[in-house]
Design an enzyme around this catalytic site. Structure first.
Site, mmCIF file in Angstrom:
data_model
loop_
_atom_site.group_PDB
_atom_site.id
_atom_site.type_symbol
_atom_site.label_atom_id
_atom_site.label_comp_id
_atom_site.label_asym_id
_atom_site.label_seq_id
_atom_site.Cartn_x
_atom_site.Cartn_y
_atom_site.Cartn_z
ATOM 1 N N GLY A 12 -1.226 3.160 -17.243
ATOM 2 C CA GLY A 12 -0.908 2.172 -18.264
ATOM 3 C C GLY A 12 -2.106 1.852 -19.142
ATOM 4 O O GLY A 12 -2.257 0.743 -19.651
ATOM 5 N N ALA A 13 -2.963 2.855 -19.347
ATOM 6 C CA ALA A 13 -4.250 2.621 -19.996
ATOM 7 C C ALA A 13 -4.158 2.428 -21.502
ATOM 8 O O ALA A 13 -5.153 2.069 -22.135
ATOM 9 C CB ALA A 13 -5.202 3.778 -19.690
ATOM 10 N N ASN A 57 3.524 10.854 -16.756
ATOM 11 C CA ASN A 57 4.770 10.225 -16.337
ATOM 12 C C ASN A 57 4.593 9.761 -14.898
ATOM 13 O O ASN A 57 4.618 10.574 -13.969
ATOM 14 C CB ASN A 57 5.930 11.218 -16.459
ATOM 15 C CG ASN A 57 7.251 10.640 -15.960
ATOM 16 O OD1 ASN A 57 7.337 9.469 -15.582
ATOM 17 N ND2 ASN A 57 8.294 11.463 -15.961
ATOM 18 N N ASN A 144 10.831 -17.458 -15.043
ATOM 19 C CA ASN A 144 10.417 -18.707 -15.681
ATOM 20 C C ASN A 144 11.584 -19.502 -16.258
ATOM 21 O O ASN A 144 11.449 -20.700 -16.521
ATOM 22 C CB ASN A 144 9.424 -18.401 -16.807
ATOM 23 C CG ASN A 144 8.155 -17.733 -16.295
ATOM 24 O OD1 ASN A 144 7.590 -18.153 -15.291
ATOM 25 N ND2 ASN A 144 7.718 -16.680 -16.965
ATOM 26 N N TYR A 162 12.624 -6.786 -13.840
ATOM 27 C CA TYR A 162 11.161 -6.859 -13.899
ATOM 28 C C TYR A 162 10.617 -7.674 -12.726
ATOM 29 O O TYR A 162 9.684 -7.250 -12.042
ATOM 30 C CB TYR A 162 10.736 -7.481 -15.228
ATOM 31 C CG TYR A 162 9.242 -7.592 -15.405
ATOM 32 C CD1 TYR A 162 8.488 -6.482 -15.767
ATOM 33 C CD2 TYR A 162 8.584 -8.804 -15.216
ATOM 34 C CE1 TYR A 162 7.119 -6.580 -15.941
ATOM 35 C CE2 TYR A 162 7.215 -8.905 -15.380
ATOM 36 C CZ TYR A 162 6.482 -7.796 -15.745
ATOM 37 O OH TYR A 162 5.126 -7.893 -15.903
ATOM 38 N N LYS A 166 8.230 -6.311 -9.561
ATOM 39 C CA LYS A 166 6.903 -6.853 -9.281
ATOM 40 C C LYS A 166 6.826 -7.488 -7.893
ATOM 41 O O LYS A 166 5.778 -7.427 -7.230
ATOM 42 C CB LYS A 166 6.509 -7.859 -10.359
ATOM 43 C CG LYS A 166 6.304 -7.228 -11.730
ATOM 44 C CD LYS A 166 5.251 -6.137 -11.701
ATOM 45 C CE LYS A 166 4.929 -5.606 -13.076
ATOM 46 N NZ LYS A 166 3.852 -4.566 -13.059
ATOM 47 N N ILE A 195 0.613 -13.590 -20.565
ATOM 48 C CA ILE A 195 -0.620 -13.129 -21.202
ATOM 49 C C ILE A 195 -0.313 -12.803 -22.658
ATOM 50 O O ILE A 195 0.708 -12.179 -22.964
ATOM 51 C CB ILE A 195 -1.183 -11.883 -20.484
ATOM 52 C CG1 ILE A 195 -1.373 -12.163 -18.985
ATOM 53 C CG2 ILE A 195 -2.497 -11.446 -21.119
ATOM 54 C CD1 ILE A 195 -2.334 -13.276 -18.645
ATOM 55 N N GLU A 240 -4.320 -9.330 -0.730
ATOM 56 C CA GLU A 240 -4.238 -10.542 -1.546
ATOM 57 C C GLU A 240 -3.441 -10.271 -2.834
ATOM 58 O O GLU A 240 -3.566 -9.210 -3.455
ATOM 59 C CB GLU A 240 -5.638 -11.026 -1.915
ATOM 60 C CG GLU A 240 -5.701 -12.170 -2.897
ATOM 61 C CD GLU A 240 -5.114 -13.454 -2.342
ATOM 62 O OE1 GLU A 240 -4.777 -14.329 -3.155
ATOM 63 O OE2 GLU A 240 -4.998 -13.585 -1.108
#
Length: 251
Positions: A12-13, A57, A144, A162, A166, A195, A240
């Site tokens: 994902g750079a 991919n 949210n 999504y 995650k 973000i 973590e």
């Protein structure tokens, strides 16, 4: 934190976080292979010592393993993997198309798994490694949106696939941490809140006000958390899921 001589693979750079992370790692002396599914040169034709971005991919096992093998051959053992690759998705449980569910789970969860699986043998041989996955606050808080207050929020901000993808990344990180701890390898995740990137352009204003610190996060906020967990001095931190969400979710 000194990254000189370290070899990093960042998926994902080409996205906002991935671009900022690869730039910071390179500035700190790391040899970085940046990979993305949307742009870049095919890695099969690339000199990874000089190519800034290659196309990958992440849902294709043979391609992921091939890039890892090529990286190890050209640059040496990968001691840092950061899984940033992911797609955002919106849709309620009632209306979400199956094809969209499959797309999101494939990229966000399966893609993360395949990259982790591919680097484990080399990290075990080296007796050292850092894996940092990107999760999300919605993998913890079930989204949210507050449909009991405003039904329209669910339509505008519901993102079931999504969030589930995650949450899976969070769970997988814990399993990896226990499985790999005896080999000098840590596995952690960073779970950002909202973000300020292209992915959150349409983030509802009513939900922005729920961030206690009073602002959206920045890519630097996320990158700094990744760099901390990826550092050599973070060897006693594993399993973590580090929240970077301005206080939206505390655990």
């Amino acid at each position: 934190m000194d990254y000189r001589g370290r070899v990093a693979l960042v998926t994902g750079a080409a996205g906002a976080i991935g671009t900022a992370l690869t730039a910071e790692l390179r500035k700190r002396g790391a040899n970085v292979v940046g990979a993305d599914g949307m742009t870049g040169k095919p890695w099969t034709d690339a000199d990874l010592r000089t190519e800034p971005l290659v196309r990958l991919n992440v849902t294709d096992r043979s391609s992921v393993q091939g890039l890892v093998a090529r990286t190890e051959a050209q640059l040496g053992p990968i001691d840092l993997l950061v899984n940033v690759a992911g797609v955002v998705s919106f849709g309620t449980a009632e209306a979400l198309p199956e094809i969209e569910w499959d797309r999101v789970i494939d990229i966000n969860l399966k893609g993360t798994f395949l990259a982790c699986q591919a680097v484990i043998p080399g990290m075990k041989r080296a007796g050292f490694g850092r894996i940092v996955n990107i999760g999300s606050v919605v993998g913890k808080n079930a989204g949210n949106a507050r449909p009991w207050l405003d039904a329209g929020e669910q339509q505008r901000a519901g993102n079931l696939a999504y969030g589930v993808s995650k949450a899976g990344v969070h769970a997988m990180t814990g399993f990896l941490a226990k499985e790999l701890a005896a080999h000098g390898i840590t596995a952690n995740a960073v779970a950002p809140g909202p973000i300020a990137t292209a992915m959150t352009t349409n983030f509802p204003e009513a939900l922005r006000t729920l961030v206690p610190v009073g602002r959206m996060g920045t890519t630097a906020d996320v990158v700094n958390a990744i760099l901390f967990l990826a550092g050599r001095d973070a060897g006693f931190i594993t399993g973590e899921v580090l929240d970077v969400n301005g206080g939206m979710w505390c655990d």
